[in-house]
Design a protein around this motif. Structure first.
Motif, short mmCIF file in Angstrom:
data_model
loop_
_atom_site.label_atom_id
_atom_site.label_comp_id
_atom_site.label_asym_id
_atom_site.label_seq_id
_atom_site.Cartn_x
_atom_site.Cartn_y
_atom_site.Cartn_z
N UNK A 1 29.59 44.48 42.71
CA UNK A 1 29.51 43.03 42.50
C UNK A 1 30.59 42.31 43.30
N UNK A 2 31.79 42.92 43.40
CA UNK A 2 32.85 42.31 44.21
C UNK A 2 32.45 42.24 45.67
N UNK A 3 31.87 43.31 46.19
CA UNK A 3 31.43 43.32 47.58
C UNK A 3 30.34 42.28 47.80
N UNK A 4 29.37 42.21 46.88
CA UNK A 4 28.27 41.26 47.02
C UNK A 4 28.74 39.82 46.92
N UNK A 5 29.84 39.58 46.21
CA UNK A 5 30.35 38.21 46.03
C UNK A 5 31.21 37.76 47.20
N UNK A 6 31.52 38.65 48.12
CA UNK A 6 32.40 38.28 49.22
C UNK A 6 33.85 38.19 48.79
N UNK A 7 34.20 38.79 47.67
CA UNK A 7 35.57 38.76 47.15
C UNK A 7 36.26 40.08 47.48
N UNK A 8 37.58 40.12 47.38
CA UNK A 8 38.27 41.41 47.56
C UNK A 8 37.76 42.43 46.54
N UNK A 9 37.67 43.68 46.96
CA UNK A 9 37.15 44.71 46.07
C UNK A 9 38.00 44.83 44.82
N UNK A 10 39.32 44.66 44.98
CA UNK A 10 40.20 44.76 43.82
C UNK A 10 39.88 43.72 42.77
N UNK B 1 29.71 32.85 42.83
CA UNK B 1 31.00 33.24 43.41
C UNK B 1 30.90 33.29 44.93
N UNK B 2 29.80 33.82 45.47
CA UNK B 2 29.65 33.89 46.92
C UNK B 2 29.67 32.49 47.54
N UNK C 1 41.04 37.91 39.81
CA UNK C 1 39.83 38.65 39.52
C UNK C 1 38.59 37.77 39.56
N UNK C 2 37.43 38.42 39.51
CA UNK C 2 36.15 37.72 39.47
C UNK C 2 35.95 37.06 38.11
N UNK C 3 35.05 36.08 38.02
CA UNK C 3 34.66 35.56 36.69
C UNK C 3 34.01 36.68 35.87
N UNK C 4 34.20 36.62 34.57
CA UNK C 4 33.63 37.65 33.70
C UNK C 4 32.61 37.02 32.75
#
Length: 753
Positions: free
Chosen positions: A32-41, A75-76, A291-294
């Motif tokens: 999901x991090x990769x698909x959102x264009x966000x850092x993997x961490x 997020x993307x 971090x990403x939204x949860x």
């Protein structure tokens, strides 16, 4: 909401379940991090915060929170528009807004959004996710929009990159294979994403394939910096905060409700307001830490329940395991190929397009809102697509509010009947407003002058314009020698409207015959009692004639609709006792119930030596052909079959067929004899009648194919008990094993497992 003290057995269950959820969370969070264009961490941080913060504070003990696929598109878009650090700020502000909403006790208000719009949104996100990740799976790069991805897809399919495509295909095949494993096998204890990603990683490493892999910073919080203030129009920033907060809130609350329906016995019910507070706190912390939204995630939550979790400890521990892995196993994570994660997201996106929902929505005529939302999300974007879906849902709701059915039946006399005027029966059903006046008056003006008219106003609302049109037509028709009789239920109301008296009327008791044409047949007058005895067949034929005169015209429309196909919603197994009328005690009508009636409401056990396939055939047909999802066993007080069991069968031993059939009730009798009656005031027969319902539900579960569908949540089993003297119906509470009054706010069914 308070939780029960943690004991050793509960902790052992939660400890084991936490590892299962952890294994599910790792690949999903990375993908999901990769698909959102966000850092993997960012995906790992969100998984940790979702487990620890939302797990500790949230109101749903078994729900697991973390990065959700439904937020990927939002997020993307935010990352492309504002940048990653500003997106973290938006996540933080969205979390604070959720906290405010939770403190304001408005959680259930979020559930007012139509499921058609919510599921259409998730399906649209699934389509967008698939269109983007297919490019990564094939070795390319996703475009800026779903339509651009769709336009580039033929070229990507024509010239795929071999190694990424093979890894993606391998991942999909493993996921499909894992989903078809026996549900009771030891391998099913391992979630499918883990072996799929592990095998793809091992293949890419062992063969030395050159594919893009996950990139992690030196440490989980390496390079951390404070979130940045978004730059752009204030309206756009406010809209972004609202989007993150509301979409995450709705998805979490829907997940919480779904988990609550499947919670095991002894687990407290979800507190939705507290859950919203927990989600808000989690998003605030996740945004602050980068971090990403949860949101509450149904995949991880379902895995948590199936793994045997019994408290929030499982969710919290799964977050701890993610943190430990991220801090200690960074090099191993960096070997994961991105095409394998893309394949995982493609499968996840396809599952978001839940075709079973479409069938349910079509049944409720809400499919247009679903498809409008789906297309809107794909073509216009998430926010615009949701607004399109809400607009379509509003139009459908307005159409329902103004829906009007008008029909007439002209009864022409036979030539030998003499100068009998034509009689017309006019039925107006629905909501009668000024919009329906042309339709009503057009039909009324077709009534022949001088005809006698029976006017049934089965409307839930009538405005002044509609009333005036009908009243003026009635006056004109009666001046021409006709007669207009309004049904007795609405006559008094109509007369009050004529005089202008719109004060609240006194409630009068309903007509004694409102609930069935034969309601008074049991109470005959003295003249009828003194009259010569009438044969039962004549009474039955009188009932048929009464049906034709009063009821047939009312049920004709729905019977015509059901004439070629039955579409019941429930299988109802009950006793042949003449005092039980299933349609009355369930307030159902033609086509609603698929009914099996037998002596004692018995269900022969699978493989019974006293063979009888009648009930099994009914269950098979109901579940496999009619696709019924609810099976109800209804017992009743003073059951003759249970009385015969208590008497040892001596009363019916001369009836060979009945004696053989009652052997199927021996398990109920044995259960009754093994139950301690101390502390119960109920007579033995009453206790046996209730125990019989519980036993027959257990008998249904002896059929392996049915038990499998019940355990997977596809079919619900319900136990009911009718007390004949009070006419009250009670529902079996599996948690306590007791029959309870049906609460006003309770769901209509409890699953028995």
């Amino acid at each position: 909401m308070t939780s029960k003290p943690l004991n050793v057995s509960t902790f052992r269950r939660d400890f084991l379940a936490s590892f299962v959820v952890f294994l599910v969370a790792i690949p999903l969070s990375l993908g999901i991090a990769v698909a959102s264009g966000a850092p993997v961490a960012a995906g790992l941080i969100a998984a940790v915060v979702g487990g620890v913060v939302a797990g500790l504070i949230g109101g749903s003990p078994l729900q697991v929170s973390g990065p959700a696929a439904g937020l990927t598109v939002i997020v993307a878009e935010l990352v492309q528009t504002y940048g990653w650090r500003a997106t973290c700020t938006i996540t933080l502000l969205g979390g604070l807004l959720q906290v405010a909403l939770g403190a304001g006790k408005v959680a259930r208000t979020a559930l007012a959004v139509s499921p058609a719009v919510v599921h259409g949104m998730l399906a649209g996100v699934g389509v967008v996710l698939v269109l983007a990740q297919v490019h990564v799976l094939l070795g390319g790069s996703p475009q800026q929009s779903a339509l651009a991805n769709l336009g580039e897809l033929p070229g990507q399919l024509a010239a795929p990159n071999t190694h990424p495509a093979l890894l993606g295909a391998l991942t999909v095949l493993v996921l499909l294979f894992w989903s078809r494993l026996p549900s009771t096998g030891p391998l099913r204890l391992i979630p499918g994403p883990l072996p799929a990603i592990a095998l793809a990683t091992l293949t890419a490493w062992s063969l030395g394939w050159d594919v893009r892999r996950v990139e992690l910073p030196d440490s989980l919080f390496g390079g951390w910096d404070t979130p940045a203030v978004p730059e752009g129009p204030p309206i756009g920033i406010v809209g972004a905060v609202l989007s993150v907060a509301l979409v995450a809130a709705v998805e979490s609350l829907l997940c919480s409700v779904a988990v609550d329906r499947r919670r095991p016995a002894g687990v407290p019910r979800a507190d939705l307001d507290r859950d919203l507070l927990g989600q808000g706190a989690g998003n605030a912390v996740s945004g602050f830490l980068g971090g990403l939204p949860i949101a509450g995630v149904i995949v991880r939550s379902t895995a948590n329940i199936e793994a045997g979790a019994r408290s929030r400890t499982s969710a919290v521990l799964h977050g701890v395991w993610v943190l430990v892995l991220a801090l200690s196993c960074g090099p191993a994570i960096e070997q994961v190929p991105l095409p394998a994660l893309a394949a995982l997201l493609v499968v996840l996106g396809v599952r978001l397009i839940d075709t079973a929902r479409i069938r349910d929505l079509r049944h409720h005529r809400e499919a247009p809102a679903y498809f409008a939302t789906l297309v809107g999300v794909v073509v216009l974007g998430l926010g615009e697509g949701v607004l399109v879906g809400i607009a379509v849902m509003g139009v459908l709701a307005l159409r329902r509010l103004t829906r009007l059915s008008v029909r007439a039946e002209h009864l022409v006399p036979e030539p030998d009947d003499g100068p009998v005027p034509i009689r017309t029966h006019v039925v107006v059903e629905g909501t009668l407003t000024f919009l329906g006046v042309p339709k009503v008056t057009r039909l009324l003006h077709e009534v022949p002058p001088g005809a006698s008219v029976d006017l049934d106003l089965n409307v839930d609302f009538m405005d002044h314009a509609a009333f005036d049109a009908i009243h003026q037509w009635r006056l004109a028709h009666e001046r021409q020698g006709g007669r207009v009789d309004i049904d007795e239920v609405h006559e008094a109301w109509y007369e009050r409207a004529v005089t202008g008296d719109m004060s609240s009327p006194r409630k009068s008791p309903p007509s004694a015959r409102w609930w069935a044409p034969w309601a008074n047949r049991r109470r005959r007058s003295e003249e009828e009692l003194d009259a010569p005895e009438v044969s039962p067949a004549a009474v039955l034929l009188d009932g048929v004639r009464e049906y034709h005169g009063r009821t047939a015209r009312l049920v004709r429309p729905i019977m015509a609709e059901l004439a070629m196909e039955q579409k019941p919603q429930h299988l109802f197994i009950t006793c042949v006792d003449s005092r039980i009328v299933p349609n009355i005690i369930t307030a159902s009508g033609p086509g609603d119930l698929f009914i099996n009636r037998n002596v004692g409401a018995l269900v022969p056990r699978y493989g019974s030596r006293t063979r009888d396939d009648s009930v099994a055939a009914t269950v098979e047909y109901a579940t496999n052909v009619l696709d019924i999802r609810t099976i109800t066993v209804c017992g009743h007080s003073n059951c003759g079959a249970m009385a015969a069991l208590l008497a040892g069968g001596t009363e019916v031993e001369h009836l060979s067929g009945l004696s053989r059939w009652l052997k199927h009730g021996n398990h109920s009798l044995a259960r009754f004899l093994a139950t301690d009656p101390s502390g119960e005031d109920a007579p033995p027969l009453t206790r046996l009648c209730k125990i019989n319902v519980m036993q027959q539900l257990d008998n249904l579960l002896t059929y392996p194919w049915l038990r499998k569908r019940v355990e997977s949540g596809e079919i619900e089993l319900v136990g009911l008990y009718l007390d004949l003297q009070s006419a009250n119906v009670e529902i079996l509470d599996r948690a306590t094993g007791a029959f309870m009054p049906v609460p006003d706010d309770a769901p209509p069914a409890r699953t028995v497992t």
